[in-house]
Design an enzyme around this catalytic site. Structure first.
Site, PDB file in Angstrom:
ATOM      1  N   ASP A  67       0.828  -1.206   0.000  1.00 40.13           N
ATOM      2  CA  ASP A  67       0.000   0.000   0.000  1.00 40.13           C
ATOM      3  C   ASP A  67       0.862   1.256   0.000  1.00 40.13           C
ATOM      4  O   ASP A  67       2.080   1.182   0.189  1.00 40.13           O
ATOM      5  CB  ASP A  67      -0.958  -0.002   1.210  1.00 40.13           C
ATOM      6  N   ASP A 136      -7.938  -2.194  14.019  1.00 41.46           N
ATOM      7  CA  ASP A 136      -9.326  -2.322  13.567  1.00 41.46           C
ATOM      8  C   ASP A 136      -9.531  -3.514  12.640  1.00 41.46           C
ATOM      9  O   ASP A 136     -10.578  -3.647  12.007  1.00 41.46           O
ATOM     10  CB  ASP A 136      -9.787  -1.025  12.880  1.00 41.46           C
ATOM     11  N   HIS A 138      -7.753  -4.280   9.907  1.00 39.47           N
ATOM     12  CA  HIS A 138      -7.381  -4.154   8.489  1.00 39.47           C
ATOM     13  C   HIS A 138      -6.131  -4.971   8.182  1.00 39.47           C
ATOM     14  O   HIS A 138      -5.289  -5.191   9.055  1.00 39.47           O
ATOM     15  CB  HIS A 138      -7.204  -2.687   8.065  1.00 39.47           C
ATOM     16  N   GLU A 143      -9.834  -1.330   5.107  1.00 40.35           N
ATOM     17  CA  GLU A 143     -10.486  -0.949   6.357  1.00 40.35           C
ATOM     18  C   GLU A 143     -11.833  -1.679   6.507  1.00 40.35           C
ATOM     19  O   GLU A 143     -12.336  -2.267   5.548  1.00 40.35           O
ATOM     20  CB  GLU A 143     -10.695   0.573   6.369  1.00 40.35           C
TER      21      GLU A 143
HETATM   22  C1  F6R Z   1       1.303  -1.518   6.073  1.00 38.57           C
HETATM   23  C2  F6R Z   1       0.043  -2.235   6.198  1.00 38.57           C
HETATM   24  C3  F6R Z   1      -0.790  -2.159   7.414  1.00 38.57           C
HETATM   25  C4  F6R Z   1       0.002  -2.480   8.688  1.00 38.57           C
HETATM   26  C5  F6R Z   1      -0.899  -2.362   9.914  1.00 38.57           C
HETATM   27  C6  F6R Z   1      -0.144  -2.621  11.191  1.00 38.57           C
HETATM   28  O1  F6R Z   1       1.865  -1.733   4.801  1.00 38.57           O
HETATM   29  O2  F6R Z   1      -0.315  -2.867   5.265  1.00 38.57           O
HETATM   30  O3  F6R Z   1      -1.853  -3.069   7.314  1.00 38.57           O
HETATM   31  O4  F6R Z   1       0.526  -3.772   8.589  1.00 38.57           O
HETATM   32  O5  F6R Z   1      -1.459  -1.077   9.947  1.00 38.57           O
HETATM   33  O6  F6R Z   1       0.824  -1.615  11.352  1.00 38.57           O
HETATM   34  P1  F6R Z   1       1.984  -1.779  12.427  1.00 38.57           P
HETATM   35  O7  F6R Z   1       2.770  -2.949  12.017  1.00 38.57           O
HETATM   36  O8  F6R Z   1       2.748  -0.502  12.316  1.00 38.57           O
HETATM   37  O9  F6R Z   1       1.304  -1.964  13.733  1.00 38.57           O
END
Ligand code: F6R
Length: 261
Positions: A67, A136, A138, A143
Site C-alpha cells: 500500500d 481495527d 485491516h 479498512e
Molecule cells: C502496512 C500495512 C498495514 C500495517 C498495519 C499494522 O503496509 O499494510 O496493514 O501492517 O497497519 O501496522 P503496524 O505494524 O505498524 O502496527
C-alpha cells in the site's frame, strides 16, 4: 490457518525470515509481498543479517509493497516507498527496479491501480506475502467494510488507523494522509502463502477476530480464514484473547522440524 506463539518480535522475525530463506532456496526468483509499518521490521532485519552472512540472496527475487499513502511528496520520509527502501530494500541485494509500489502520486488513480494489479499478474503472482494487522482488523489498508473480493484501489483511512499511525507523523493525526492506495483483499488472497505477524496487547482483539471470529467485512482480516496457507506469528500479548491458544501451542510443539511453517 496455523497459529504460532513466539517469545518476542525478534523470534517472530527470525521464524518468518527462515521461511522466506527456504522459499528463495527453492525458488530464487520468488515474488515477495512486502508490508510496511512496525510489525515486519524484525523480519527485514533478520533477512538483512542473512544476506550479510551470505546465506541468501534477493538478486533474482522481486517484490511488491502492499500500500501507499495518497499525496505524500516523493521526498516525504513516511511515504511507504521511502520507508520500505530504507528498512529493507537498501539493506539487501535486490536488482534495481525489482521492488514495485503503488503510485500514491498518480494523476489517474484507477489506471495506476489497474497497472499495479497487472504488474503483479505479469510477475506470476505473489509467492509469499508478509502482512501486519491493524487494531481495527485491516490488512494492507483494507479498512472495515472493504469488499472481501476487492482489488488494488483507493481507500479512505479510518480515524482509528490515522490515530494509530500518527506516531510516524510526530503524533499529529492531521499530518496522516486521509487516503491510500492498497492491494485489495482479493489481491492478497491470490498470494500463495501469507505470513501475518502481530505483537502487543493492542492487536489482541483484531487477532482474536482474525483467527476465531466469523468471516465479516467488519474485521477484514477474517477473509484469511478462506486461504489454504496462512501462518500467523504472534507474541503472547497479541495472542492473549485466543480461546484455543493451548491447542495451537500443542499443535506447533508436535510439528516435525522439517515441515516449516
Ligand atoms: C502496512 C500495512 C498495514 C500495517 C498495519 C499494522 O503496509 O499494510 O496493514 O501492517 O497497519 O501496522 P503496524 O505494524 O505498524 O502496527
Amino acid at each position: 490457518m496455523e497459529v504460532v506463539t513466539l517469545a518476542d518480535p525478534a523470534e517472530i522475525g527470525s521464524v518468518a525470515a527462515d521461511s522466506i530463506v527456504d522459499l528463495l532456496v527453492r525458488k530464487p526468483d520468488a515474488v515477495l509481498g512486502l508490508a510496511t509499518g512496525s510489525s515486519p521490521l524484525a523480519i527485514y532485519d533478520a533477512l538483512a543479517a542473512r544476506v550479510d552472512a551470505g546465506s541468501v540472496s534477493f538478486a533474482q527475487a522481486r517484490g511488491f509493497t502492499l500500500d501507499e499513502y495518497v499525496g505524500l511528496p516523493a521526498d516525504h520520509p513516511e511515504r511507504y516507498r521511502t520507508v520500505i527502501d530504507n528498512v529493507f530494500v537498501a539493506k539487501v541485494d535486490f536488482a534495481p527496479g525489482a521492488v514495485q509500489s503503488p503510485d500514491g502520486l498518480a494523476q489517474d488513480i484507477p489506471a495506476a491501480c489497474a497497472a499495479y494489479e497487472q504488474a503483479i499478474q505479469d510477475a506470476g503472482g505473489i509467492d509469499l506475502q508478509i502482512l501486519g494487522i491493524g487494531t481495527d482488523g485491516h490488512i494492507a489498508f483494507n479498512e472495515p467494510g472493504s469488499s472481501l473480493a476487492s482489488r488494488t484501489r483507493i481507500k479512505t483511512l479510518t480515524r482509528q488507523t490515522r490515530i494509530d499511525n500518527a506516531r510516524f507523523f510526530g503524533g499529529d493525526i492531521d499530518a496522516v494522509p486521509t487516503h491510500c492506495l492498497t492491494q485489495g483483499l482479493g489481491t492478497i488472497m491470490a498470494a500463495r502463502h501469507l505470513i501475518l505477524v502481530a505483537s502487543g496487547r493492542s492487536k489482541a482483539e483484531a487477532v482474536h477476530h482474525l483467527v476465531e471470529g466469523p468471516v465479516s467485512a467488519m474485521w477484514p482480516a477474517t477473509i484469511l480464514q478462506h486461504h489454504p496457507h496462512v501462518t500467523v506469528l504472534l507474541d503472547d500479548a497479541a495472542a492473549r484473547r485466543l480461546q484455543l491458544i493451548d491447542y495451537y501451542r500443542e499443535t506447533y510443539r508436535a510439528k516435525p522440524d522439517w515441515q516449516g511453517i
